[in-house]
Scaffold this motif. Structure first.
Motif, short mmCIF file in Angstrom:
data_model
loop_
_atom_site.label_atom_id
_atom_site.label_comp_id
_atom_site.label_asym_id
_atom_site.label_seq_id
_atom_site.Cartn_x
_atom_site.Cartn_y
_atom_site.Cartn_z
N SER A 160 0.84 -1.18 0.00
CA SER A 160 0.00 0.00 0.00
C SER A 160 0.89 1.24 0.00
N GLY A 161 0.27 2.38 -0.29
CA GLY A 161 0.98 3.65 -0.18
C GLY A 161 1.36 4.29 -1.48
N GLY A 162 1.15 3.63 -2.59
CA GLY A 162 1.47 4.25 -3.87
C GLY A 162 0.45 5.31 -4.24
N GLY A 163 0.72 5.99 -5.33
CA GLY A 163 -0.22 7.01 -5.78
C GLY A 163 0.44 8.02 -6.70
N LEU A 164 -0.27 9.10 -6.91
CA LEU A 164 0.19 10.19 -7.77
C LEU A 164 0.71 11.32 -6.88
N GLY A 216 4.73 -9.20 -3.67
CA GLY A 216 3.49 -8.48 -3.62
C GLY A 216 2.97 -8.24 -5.03
N GLN A 217 1.78 -7.69 -5.10
CA GLN A 217 1.14 -7.47 -6.40
C GLN A 217 1.64 -6.20 -7.07
N GLY A 218 2.37 -5.40 -6.33
CA GLY A 218 2.88 -4.15 -6.88
C GLY A 218 1.96 -2.98 -6.56
N THR A 219 2.59 -1.83 -6.39
CA THR A 219 1.82 -0.60 -6.18
C THR A 219 2.39 0.48 -7.10
N GLN A 220 1.52 1.20 -7.76
CA GLN A 220 1.94 2.18 -8.77
C GLN A 220 2.33 3.49 -8.11
N VAL A 221 3.48 3.99 -8.51
CA VAL A 221 3.94 5.32 -8.11
C VAL A 221 4.09 6.15 -9.37
N THR A 222 3.40 7.28 -9.40
CA THR A 222 3.48 8.17 -10.55
C THR A 222 3.87 9.56 -10.05
N VAL A 223 4.96 10.07 -10.58
CA VAL A 223 5.46 11.38 -10.18
C VAL A 223 5.28 12.33 -11.35
#
Length: 120
Positions: free
Chosen positions: A7-11, A111-118
């Protein structure tokens, strides 16, 4: 069975921060290594950071001054604190754990991966 949930990914805007978490659960007897890989679009997956028996290592030179890995052994959880994020940090972040379980002497779980977009 062992599961890793991230958890914790995002834009986030360039210069911002994110904290990723990865919690392992299931029939766990012990965990040796935990860490993070990332994969940018069109690129190979690369090792970012590892936590092993109290020692932490940031493997990626481009993030050494900005990322920190930590671990809560009591909760079988590993964290990746990412500061001063840049557009080139964009990608999918995967955690892993080398687990000794009831079923296996040791195996690596992902893990399934979490997306990070900067955004720049």
């Amino acid at each position: 069975q062992v599961q890793l949930v991230e958890s914790g990914g995002g834009l986030v805007q360039a210069g911002g921060s994110l904290r990723l978490s990865c919690a392992a659960s299931g029939s766990i007897l012990s965990i040796n290594n935990m860490g993070w890989y990332r994969q940018a679009p069109g690129k190979q997956r690369e090792l970012v950071a590892t936590s092993t028996s109290g020692t932490t290592t940031i493997s990626l030179d481009s993030v050494k001054d900005r990322f920190t890995i930590s671990r809560d052994n009591a909760k079988n959880t590993v964290f990746l604190q990412m500061n001063s994020l840049k557009s080139e940090d964009t990608g999918r972040y995967y955690c892993y754990a080398d687990v000794r379980s009831v079923a296996k002497l040791q195996d690596r779980y992902w893990g399934q991966g979490t997306q990070v977009t900067v955004s720049s």
